[in-house]
Enzyme design. Structure first.
Site, PDB file in Angstrom:
ATOM      1  N   ARG A  56       0.841  -1.199   0.000  1.00  0.00           N
ATOM      2  CA  ARG A  56       0.000   0.000   0.000  1.00  0.00           C
ATOM      3  C   ARG A  56       0.882   1.257   0.000  1.00  0.00           C
ATOM      4  O   ARG A  56       2.025   1.233   0.407  1.00  0.00           O
ATOM      5  CB  ARG A  56      -0.910   0.016   1.230  1.00  0.00           C
ATOM      6  CG  ARG A  56      -1.995  -1.036   1.220  1.00  0.00           C
ATOM      7  CD  ARG A  56      -2.827  -0.967   2.499  1.00  0.00           C
ATOM      8  NE  ARG A  56      -2.000  -1.180   3.684  1.00  0.00           N
ATOM      9  CZ  ARG A  56      -1.526  -0.221   4.457  1.00  0.00           C
ATOM     10  NH1 ARG A  56      -1.807   1.050   4.200  1.00  0.00           N
ATOM     11  NH2 ARG A  56      -0.777  -0.505   5.504  1.00  0.00           N
ATOM     12  N   LYS A 197      -8.231  -2.725   1.794  1.00  0.00           N
ATOM     13  CA  LYS A 197      -8.113  -1.771   2.886  1.00  0.00           C
ATOM     14  C   LYS A 197      -8.971  -0.528   2.655  1.00  0.00           C
ATOM     15  O   LYS A 197      -9.326   0.168   3.617  1.00  0.00           O
ATOM     16  CB  LYS A 197      -6.653  -1.381   3.082  1.00  0.00           C
ATOM     17  CG  LYS A 197      -5.796  -2.529   3.621  1.00  0.00           C
ATOM     18  CD  LYS A 197      -6.379  -3.133   4.907  1.00  0.00           C
ATOM     19  CE  LYS A 197      -5.462  -4.198   5.479  1.00  0.00           C
ATOM     20  NZ  LYS A 197      -6.076  -4.889   6.663  1.00  0.00           N
ATOM     21  N   HIS A 217      -8.927  -4.388  13.437  1.00  0.00           N
ATOM     22  CA  HIS A 217      -7.890  -4.994  12.617  1.00  0.00           C
ATOM     23  C   HIS A 217      -7.338  -6.168  13.419  1.00  0.00           C
ATOM     24  O   HIS A 217      -6.355  -6.040  14.150  1.00  0.00           O
ATOM     25  CB  HIS A 217      -6.806  -3.964  12.321  1.00  0.00           C
ATOM     26  CG  HIS A 217      -5.757  -4.457  11.369  1.00  0.00           C
ATOM     27  ND1 HIS A 217      -4.450  -4.039  11.427  1.00  0.00           N
ATOM     28  CD2 HIS A 217      -5.820  -5.333  10.340  1.00  0.00           C
ATOM     29  CE1 HIS A 217      -3.757  -4.629  10.474  1.00  0.00           C
ATOM     30  NE2 HIS A 217      -4.561  -5.419   9.805  1.00  0.00           N
ATOM     31  N   SER A 235       2.202  -6.071  11.615  1.00  0.00           N
ATOM     32  CA  SER A 235       2.923  -7.007  10.760  1.00  0.00           C
ATOM     33  C   SER A 235       4.108  -7.616  11.492  1.00  0.00           C
ATOM     34  O   SER A 235       4.878  -6.922  12.158  1.00  0.00           O
ATOM     35  CB  SER A 235       3.401  -6.273   9.511  1.00  0.00           C
ATOM     36  OG  SER A 235       4.122  -7.132   8.669  1.00  0.00           O
ATOM     37  N   LYS A 239      -0.136 -12.567  13.980  1.00  0.00           N
ATOM     38  CA  LYS A 239      -1.610 -12.516  14.019  1.00  0.00           C
ATOM     39  C   LYS A 239      -2.252 -13.632  13.184  1.00  0.00           C
ATOM     40  O   LYS A 239      -3.140 -14.345  13.660  1.00  0.00           O
ATOM     41  CB  LYS A 239      -2.065 -11.141  13.533  1.00  0.00           C
ATOM     42  CG  LYS A 239      -3.566 -10.931  13.424  1.00  0.00           C
ATOM     43  CD  LYS A 239      -3.891  -9.450  13.283  1.00  0.00           C
ATOM     44  CE  LYS A 239      -3.265  -8.823  12.057  1.00  0.00           C
ATOM     45  NZ  LYS A 239      -3.958  -9.216  10.810  1.00  0.00           N
ATOM     46  N   THR A 240      -1.795 -13.767  11.943  1.00  0.00           N
ATOM     47  CA  THR A 240      -2.358 -14.797  11.065  1.00  0.00           C
ATOM     48  C   THR A 240      -1.923 -16.184  11.506  1.00  0.00           C
ATOM     49  O   THR A 240      -2.733 -17.113  11.572  1.00  0.00           O
ATOM     50  CB  THR A 240      -1.936 -14.545   9.610  1.00  0.00           C
ATOM     51  OG1 THR A 240      -2.436 -13.273   9.192  1.00  0.00           O
ATOM     52  CG2 THR A 240      -2.492 -15.608   8.687  1.00  0.00           C
ATOM     53  N   ASP A 254      -8.189 -11.158   9.489  1.00  0.00           N
ATOM     54  CA  ASP A 254      -7.690  -9.788   9.411  1.00  0.00           C
ATOM     55  C   ASP A 254      -8.655  -8.694   9.854  1.00  0.00           C
ATOM     56  O   ASP A 254      -8.222  -7.746  10.494  1.00  0.00           O
ATOM     57  CB  ASP A 254      -7.255  -9.509   7.973  1.00  0.00           C
ATOM     58  CG  ASP A 254      -6.356  -8.291   7.867  1.00  0.00           C
ATOM     59  OD1 ASP A 254      -5.511  -8.080   8.752  1.00  0.00           O
ATOM     60  OD2 ASP A 254      -6.498  -7.548   6.886  1.00  0.00           O
ATOM     61  N   ARG A 319       2.560 -12.047  -0.930  1.00  0.00           N
ATOM     62  CA  ARG A 319       1.230 -12.331  -0.384  1.00  0.00           C
ATOM     63  C   ARG A 319       0.580 -13.503  -1.106  1.00  0.00           C
ATOM     64  O   ARG A 319       0.867 -13.784  -2.267  1.00  0.00           O
ATOM     65  CB  ARG A 319       0.323 -11.108  -0.549  1.00  0.00           C
ATOM     66  CG  ARG A 319       0.737  -9.898   0.274  1.00  0.00           C
ATOM     67  CD  ARG A 319       0.211  -9.978   1.675  1.00  0.00           C
ATOM     68  NE  ARG A 319       0.616  -8.838   2.486  1.00  0.00           N
ATOM     69  CZ  ARG A 319       0.114  -8.584   3.694  1.00  0.00           C
ATOM     70  NH1 ARG A 319      -0.796  -9.393   4.213  1.00  0.00           N
ATOM     71  NH2 ARG A 319       0.541  -7.548   4.383  1.00  0.00           N
TER      72      ARG A 319
END
Length: 532
Positions: A56, A197, A217, A235, A239-240, A254, A319
């Site tokens: 982004r 996003k 988030h 990041s 988290k994932t 997410d 990704r």
């Protein structure tokens, strides 16, 4: 569905010369290959490059400033204003640009809870970008398309570039959100995450104000007895990885909303980081790389189709996007009850924070507004020692409203549900800072989180951290007790105290921007600026 000039809700030829509407993932992959826009890896996933932008571009995101947003949006470095006139000019230029193009159109929606559903129409310049939208947004059934009411429009045209001198942008690429016209314009960048996003920012504006829903988030999963856990983190914090637990159903990885009585996924898919991905560490994500998945900016062997997930020559932000049903234990529809446990994940490269600690409501609000993690040497050019990173609510760049609005909403929900446990989990360094200590074992982090969810940490003794005032458990099944108080593993106690005071000062420096508007409850949770 096949190529079409119209949809159940209007003429599509306004968007392009030839329009492909609501194509299947198989058709979109086939067209991407025929157009030379991607290749298949050995497992059948489509691999594409997003070109100049592999992430982004937050400095090139704008919100139209008008009657609706002038007094509600938190204007500044994160939320940059642009005029309605500039938006209109760019909108018309994009439509003219697309007139002679082949385009791909998809109707979809966000929010798995029907009460908060947001309908979306996406117009893309490439089939693989439309594939991304198929994967990441929620997918209506064919019969639902007949009654789908118009909602938000996303125009995504990577080949269209703005003229900054005329169009009010910073440079040729841009993302512009107009809340009054319910339209998002994306130009000059093929990075698909801008679409995802963009809608997240829209929901962050609408849900808290209009419905009292806390937009988050975070990732979420659910146990066999219906207990829900939330995982917040920037990041690199896990988290994932930590939410992808084979013993628990994945609600989403997410973006979620927390309404009265429910937690619901905003999306219909996952957009996971693929750097250093392997089957042993992240089997659920690895197995999702199959036909229908989209790999972005990875290095692929042209002969074997094998992906080198450790290769960063294109970007570290590689990704993979895939529908949530590619995860075997995904829950559909993707919502559950209110959370039982909330985990704030931080990669503390200073080695100061405990592997796990329990927060009260005031501390939860403080650490939520802090959103702390650390970048370490080697992750970016010029970083030779740990660099603190603070992102309010673990997603500051996506928040149109003032961060204290979201922190206050979290505090109210915790006060209304005192049985909810909030935990701060350090997935970073212990026994010393980066370069001296070691990163905590993922096995131990998983054991700590599992114990917290099971309730194993409810009856153990706790001690209070002398600087951060957070409660540290004295024992945990499957985890050596000596690592639970971080100072135990430092060879120099005085050095630990000095670094703890330094980190506390950095927290205070970040919080200073919110101090005047914050309540006394949040201020009381601040760490002590002193050594042990």
């Amino acid at each position: 569905m096949t190529e079409s000039e119209t949809s159940p809700k209007g003429n599509l030829l306004q968007f392009g010369k030839r329009v492909h509407y609501q194509l299947s993932s198989e058709e979109l992959v086939r067209q991407s290959l025929e157009l030379g826009q991607g290749i298949l890896n050995h497992s059948g996933a489509l691999c594409v490059d997003t070109g100049e932008f592999t992430g982004r571009s937050p400095k090139d995101k704008f919100i139209v400033k008008d009657v609706l947003t002038a007094d509600t949006v938190d204007w500044g470095e994160v939320n940059r204003p642009i005029s309605s006139a500039d938006f209109d000019r760019l909108h018309q230029k994009m439509l003219v640009y697309l007139e002679g193009k082949e385009v791909w159109v998809r109707d979809a929606y966000a929010c798995a809870d029907p009460e908060y559903r947001l309908n979306i129409r996406v117009v893309n310049e490439t089939p693989w970008a439309n594939l991304f939208c198929y994967e990441l947004f929620l997918r209506p059934e064919d019969e639902d398309l007949l009654t789908l009411e118009p909602g938000w429009l996303i125009l995504q045209a990577p080949g269209f570039k703005a003229n900054p001198l005329m169009d009010g942008t910073r440079q040729s690429n841009f993302t512009i959100v107009d809340f009054s016209r319910k339209t998002i314009l994306i130009g000059g960048s093929a990075y698909t995450g801008e679409m995802k996003k963009g809608i997240f920012s829209v929901l962050n504006f609408l849900l808290p104000q209009n419905h009292g829903v806390l937009s988050m988030h975070c990732s979420a999963n659910e146990g066999a007895d219906g207990d829900v856990a939330l995982f917040f983190g920037l990041s690199g914090t896990g988290k994932t990885t930590l939410s992808a637990d084979a013993s628990r159903a994945l609600i989403g990885d997410d973006e979620h909303g927390w309404a009265a009585g429910s937690v619901f996924n905003f999306e219909g898919g996952c957009y996971a980081k693929a750097i250093d991905l392997n089957a042993e560490r992240e089997p659920e994500i690895f197995s999702a790389i199959r036909p229908g998945a989209l790999l972005e900016n990875v290095v692929v062997d042209q002969e074997t189709g094998l992906v080198d997930f450790s290769d960063t020559q294109k970007t570290e932000n590689t990704r993979v996007a895939y529908p949530i049903h590619f995860i075997d234990n995904a829950k559909e529809p993707s919502f559950g009850a209110e959370p039982s446990n909330i985990f704030f994940l931080t990669c503390d490269a200073f080695g100061i924070l405990p592997p796990i600690s329990k927060l009260d409501t005031e501390q939860a609000m403080y650490h939520f507004i802090s959103g702390y993690t650390a970048k370490v040497a080697g992750t970016e050019m010029g970083i030779t020692s740990p660099q603190t990173t603070f992102s309010a609510c673990f997603g500051r760049v996506f928040l149109p409203l003032h961060p204290l609005k979201y922190a206050g909403l979290l505090g109210r929900k915790l006060q209304e549900n005192p049985e909810i446990n909030v935990w701060l989990v350090n997935t970073g360094w212990i026994g010393g800072m980066y370069g001296i200590g070691n990163r905590i074992s993922l096995k131990y982090t998983r054991a700590l989180i599992a114990a917290a969810i099971r309730g194993d940490l409810n009856a153990v003794p706790y001690t209070t951290h002398p600087v951060f005032k957070i409660a540290m458990p004295g024992s945990c099944p499957g985890v050596p007790s000596e690592i639970l108080d971080p100072c135990n593993l430092w060879s120099d106690r005085a050095e630990y105290d000095a670094k703890a005071a330094e980190l506390a000062g950095l927290f205070a420096g970040h919080f200073a921007q919110y101090a005047d508007a914050a309540g006394e409850d949040i201020k009381r949770a601040a760490p002590l600026i002193k050594t042990r």
